[in-house]
Design an enzyme around this catalytic site. Structure first.
Site, PDB file in Angstrom:
ATOM      1  N   LYS A  58      26.339  43.287  35.498  1.00 18.74           N
ATOM      2  CA  LYS A  58      28.101  43.608  35.349  1.00 18.74           C
ATOM      3  C   LYS A  58      28.374  44.113  33.854  1.00 18.74           C
ATOM      4  O   LYS A  58      29.263  45.218  33.932  1.00 18.74           O
ATOM      5  CB  LYS A  58      28.681  42.090  35.406  1.00 18.74           C
ATOM      6  CG  LYS A  58      30.019  42.243  35.013  1.00 18.74           C
ATOM      7  CD  LYS A  58      30.459  40.698  35.260  1.00 18.74           C
ATOM      8  CE  LYS A  58      30.351  39.876  33.799  1.00 18.74           C
ATOM      9  NZ  LYS A  58      31.517  40.160  32.695  1.00 18.74           N
ATOM     10  N   ASN A  59      27.734  43.648  32.842  1.00 12.84           N
ATOM     11  CA  ASN A  59      28.381  43.965  31.577  1.00 12.84           C
ATOM     12  C   ASN A  59      27.726  45.630  31.327  1.00 12.84           C
ATOM     13  O   ASN A  59      28.620  46.194  30.569  1.00 12.84           O
ATOM     14  CB  ASN A  59      27.967  43.155  30.479  1.00 12.84           C
ATOM     15  CG  ASN A  59      28.288  41.727  30.385  1.00 12.84           C
ATOM     16  OD1 ASN A  59      29.709  41.666  31.144  1.00 12.84           O
ATOM     17  ND2 ASN A  59      28.089  40.808  29.959  1.00 12.84           N
TER      18      ASN A  59
ATOM     19  N   CYS B 260      38.156  36.121  30.343  1.00 14.46           N
ATOM     20  CA  CYS B 260      37.844  34.741  30.700  1.00 14.46           C
ATOM     21  C   CYS B 260      38.516  33.833  29.652  1.00 14.46           C
ATOM     22  O   CYS B 260      38.659  34.441  28.207  1.00 14.46           O
ATOM     23  CB  CYS B 260      35.998  34.413  30.342  1.00 14.46           C
ATOM     24  SG  CYS B 260      35.576  34.391  32.035  1.00 14.46           S
TER      25      CYS B 260
ATOM     26  N   ARG C 156      38.706  35.617  21.261  1.00 15.13           N
ATOM     27  CA  ARG C 156      38.292  37.026  21.111  1.00 15.13           C
ATOM     28  C   ARG C 156      39.201  38.191  20.840  1.00 15.13           C
ATOM     29  O   ARG C 156      39.580  39.088  21.464  1.00 15.13           O
ATOM     30  CB  ARG C 156      38.014  37.262  22.587  1.00 15.13           C
ATOM     31  CG  ARG C 156      37.161  36.228  23.397  1.00 15.13           C
ATOM     32  CD  ARG C 156      36.945  36.507  24.770  1.00 15.13           C
ATOM     33  NE  ARG C 156      35.593  37.494  25.146  1.00 15.13           N
ATOM     34  CZ  ARG C 156      35.151  37.442  26.236  1.00 15.13           C
ATOM     35  NH1 ARG C 156      35.566  37.037  27.143  1.00 15.13           N
ATOM     36  NH2 ARG C 156      33.931  37.988  26.167  1.00 15.13           N
TER      37      ARG C 156
ATOM     38  N   ASP D 168      26.103  33.550  27.760  1.00 13.38           N
ATOM     39  CA  ASP D 168      26.215  33.337  28.964  1.00 13.38           C
ATOM     40  C   ASP D 168      25.627  32.626  29.930  1.00 13.38           C
ATOM     41  O   ASP D 168      25.829  32.444  31.198  1.00 13.38           O
ATOM     42  CB  ASP D 168      26.188  34.810  29.743  1.00 13.38           C
ATOM     43  CG  ASP D 168      27.600  35.737  29.232  1.00 13.38           C
ATOM     44  OD1 ASP D 168      28.416  35.283  28.707  1.00 13.38           O
ATOM     45  OD2 ASP D 168      27.345  37.080  29.474  1.00 13.38           O
TER      46      ASP D 168
ATOM     47  N   ARG E 164      34.206  37.451  39.811  1.00 18.11           N
ATOM     48  CA  ARG E 164      34.226  38.571  38.627  1.00 18.11           C
ATOM     49  C   ARG E 164      32.629  38.843  38.357  1.00 18.11           C
ATOM     50  O   ARG E 164      32.552  40.040  37.877  1.00 18.11           O
ATOM     51  CB  ARG E 164      34.883  37.562  37.292  1.00 18.11           C
ATOM     52  CG  ARG E 164      36.309  37.544  37.683  1.00 18.11           C
ATOM     53  CD  ARG E 164      36.742  36.989  36.125  1.00 18.11           C
ATOM     54  NE  ARG E 164      36.324  38.045  35.089  1.00 18.11           N
ATOM     55  CZ  ARG E 164      36.144  37.636  33.982  1.00 18.11           C
ATOM     56  NH1 ARG E 164      36.516  36.485  33.453  1.00 18.11           N
ATOM     57  NH2 ARG E 164      35.915  38.694  33.105  1.00 18.11           N
TER      58      ARG E 164
END
Ligand code: UD1
Length: 472
Positions: free
Chosen positions: A44-45, A138, A143, A331, A423
Site C-alpha cells: 500500500k505505502n 488515520c 502527524r 504498523d 484502506r
C-alpha cells in the site's frame, strides 16, 4: 493514452456512504485452524507514493502490482482531480501526467488520506507551484508536515501555510528547485519521499541526511530511477539525488506488502496454524520475524520469496519498541499486541513513532485481554483465552489487530468500522476464508436485524470525471 475513464472496484470508490460503512460488520467465529497458502498483495505505502511519483513524468507510467484498496482509490481520485489520466486493468495502473491542469489538490480528498500530501514534491517540481491542504488520515497522532516544508524551503521554494492550505511556489529567478543539503530531524518516511521526488527534477545535487530507510522509500527510488532519475543511497540513511531536466516512461512493479505479510504471519501464530505466504521479501520482515521467533513461533524461508510459519504450542511474552526501519515497524504494533495478549507473562510494548496508536487496547480488553497503558507504554499480561465480543476498529492497523484476536477468541467477534480495514488490506476476508477461517462480512438490513452476507468489496464502478463516482 486515450481519454478513457478508470474503472475501480468499490473498495476503490467513494460510493459507500458512511451510514452504509457503519452498517457493514465482520463476523468472526474464532477457533478455526488455518492451512494452505496466501498470496500477498503489492505494498500500500509503495503504491500511494509511486502514484504521486508518476506526476514527475510527462509520459505513460505503468505501475504493476497495485492493490485494490480504498486508499489507492483516494489517491487516484486526487490525481484525477489534478487532471491526470488513469486507467486500471487488473492490478496494473496506467498513469499519464502529460497535462497537469491543477496545482491545487481538493480538500475533501486530501483530508481523507495523509499520503496525498506527498504530491506536493512532484507538483512543485513539475509546475513550480503546489497548493495542498494540510492532510488527514488515520487518527493515530498529530502527524505534522514541518519536515516536508522545511526541506522544500531549503530547495528554494517559498512555502506559506494559509487557512489550512500549504502554498508552495518558486519565485524570483528560480525556474527549478535547487539542490540542497537537507538534514531531517527525524527520519520521516513521507518527508524523505516528498524531498526525494522534488529533488529528481531539481537543479544540482540534493543530499538527504537522516533519511528514512523503509523499503517503500527504496521502492520509490527504484521507480524514479526506472524513469531516468539519478538517485543513490535509498534504503540507507543518506540519499543523494542529482537532478535531471525530465523523466521518461516506465513499466514498474511495486514490492510486496510487508505489513500484510506480517499480519498473516501473526494470523498463523495466533491460530496455532501452519500457513505459507508469497511473494514476500524476507529481509523486509527481519524485525517482525525476530519477535515472532522470540514469542515461540518458527518462520521458515521455503524459497527466496516465500515464508512459512510453524506455530508453537505455547507462546511467551516479549518486549517490543517501535522504531523507524530497520527497527520494529509501528504498523505491526497492533497486530503483534493481539498475539501477546495470549502469550505467557508480561510484555511491554513501547510506541515511539506515533503518540496515539493504542486505540485497539480498549477493544482488546473488551475481549478479555489484560492490558494497561502508561503514556507510550502498554503492559500486556498474557491471559489463557480471549472471548468474542462486539468491537470497533479505530484505525487501520487496530482493525487488523481485532480481526486477529477474533480468529483466536472463543465464540463470535463482530468488528465494526470496516472502512479502516479496507484502506489497507486487499480482500482480507476472502484470503482468510480461503485459509479456512470462519468469518463473513454482513450488512445489517434496514430493520437492523436481518444480515446480508457480503463479499469483499469487488463490484466494478467507473470514475467518469474527477471526484464523481457512479456505478458502472
Ligand atoms: C508512513 C506510512 C505509515 C507508517 C509511517 C511510519 C505511508 C503512506 N504511511 O507514514 O503507514 O506508519 O510511515 O513508518 O507511507 N513527523 C513530523 N514532521 C513531519 C513528518 C513526520 O514530526 O514533517 C513525525 C510524525 O508525526 C510521526 C513520525 O514523524 O510521529 C513518523 O512519521 P512519518 O515517518 O512521516 O510517517 P508517514 O510518512 O506519515
Amino acid at each position: 493514452m486515450e481519454d478513457r475513464p478508470i474503472t475501480l472496484s468499490p473498495s476503490l470508490s467513494n460510493t459507500h456512504s458512511s451510514s452504509e460503512e457503519d452498517k457493514t460488520v465482520l463476523e468472526i467465529w474464532g477457533g478455526a485452524s488455518l492451512h494452505g497458502h496466501v498470496g500477498i498483495s503489492g505494498a500500500k505505502n509503495s503504491a500511494l507514493v509511486i502514484m504521486a511519483g508518476a506526476l514527475l513524468c510527462s509520459q505513460d507510467c505503468l505501475i504493476r502490482n497495485v492493490p485494490a484498496l480504498a486508499d489507492v482509490t483516494r489517491m487516484a481520485e486526487i490525481l484525477s482531480a489534478l487532471g491526470v489520466k488513469l486507467e486500471r486493468q487488473g492490478n496494473s495502473l496506467l498513469v499519464n501526467a502529460s497535462h497537469i491542469a491543477q496545482s491545487k489538490a481538493p480538500y475533501e480528498l486530501v483530508s481523507q488520506l495523509r499520503a496525498s500530501f506527498f504530491v506536493i514534491g512532484p507538483l512543485l517540481a513539475r509546475l513550480g507551484v503546489a497548493r495542498i491542504p494540510l492532510p488527514g488520515g488515520c487518527a493515530i497522532g498529530a502527524r505534522p508536515v514541518d519536515l516536508h516544508v522545511r526541506g522544500l524551503q531549503a530547495m528554494g521554494a517559498d512555502v506559506q501555510i494559509d487557512h489550512g492550505i500549504v502554498n508552495a511556489y518558486l519565485s524570483g529567478r528560480n525556474k527549478r528547485l535547487q539542490g540542497a543539503k537537507i538534514y531531517l530531524d527525524y527520519p520521516s518516511v513521507g518527508a524523505t519521499e516528498t524531498l526525494m521526488m522534488a529533488a529528481t527534477l531539481a537543479e544540482g545535487e540534493t543530499i538527504i541526511e537522516n533519511a528514512a530507510q523503509e523499503p517503500e522509500v527504496a521502492d520509490l527510488a527504484n521507480f524514479c530511477r526506472a524513469m531516468g532519475a539519478k538517485i543513490r543511497g535509498a534504503g540507507t540513511n543518506t540519499i543523494t539525488i542529482l537532478g535531471v531536466p525530465s523523466l521518461h516512461t516506465t513499466d514498474y512493479a511495486i514490492v510486496p506488502d510487508r505489513v500484510e505479510a506480517g499480519t498473516f504471519l501473526v494470523a498463523g501464530a495466533i491460530t496455532h496454524s501452519e500457513i505459507s505466504l508469497s511473494p514476500v521479501v524476507p529481509d523486509h520482515l527481519t524485525a517482525v520475524i525476530a519477535k515472532l521467533q522470540a514469542i515461540g513461533a518458527q518462520i521458515i524461508e521455503d524459497a527466496p520469496n516465500r515464508l512459512r510459519i510453524v506455530p508453537g504450542h505455547r507462546y511467551v511474552a516479549t518486549d517490543i519498541e517501535t522504531l523507524p526501519y530497520p527497527g520494529f515497524p509501528t504498523d505491526m504494533q497492533a497486530p503483534l499486541m493481539a498475539l501477546l495478549t495470549l502469550s505467557d507473562g508480561d510484555s511491554v510494548i513501547t510506541e515511539t513513532v506515533f503518540e496515539n496508536r493504542f486505540g485497539h487496547v480498549a477493544e482488546l480488553t473488551r475481549m478479555g485481554a489484560d492490558i494497561r497503558v502508561k503514556g507510550t507504554h502498554a503492559i500486556v499480561r498474557g491471559v489463557p483465552m480471549l472471548s468474542g465480543a462486539p468491537v470497533v476498529a479505530t484505525d487501520l492497523r487496530a482493525s487488523a489487530s481485532l480481526v486477529l484476536a477474533g480468529l483466536a477468541a472463543q465464540g463470535k467477534t463482530t468488528v465494526q468500522g470496516l472502512h479502516h480495514l479496507d484502506r489497507g488490506y486487499e480482500n482480507l476476508t476472502a484470503k482468510l476464508q480461503k485459509l479456512g477461517a470462519n468469518l463473513q462480512r454482513t450488512q445489517l438490513g434496514a430493520d437492523g436485524d436481518s444480515p446480508l452476507v457480503l463479499p469483499d468489496p469487488t463490484i466494478v464502478t467507473t470514475v467518469t470525471k474527477p471526484g464523481v463516482t457512479k456505478p458502472a
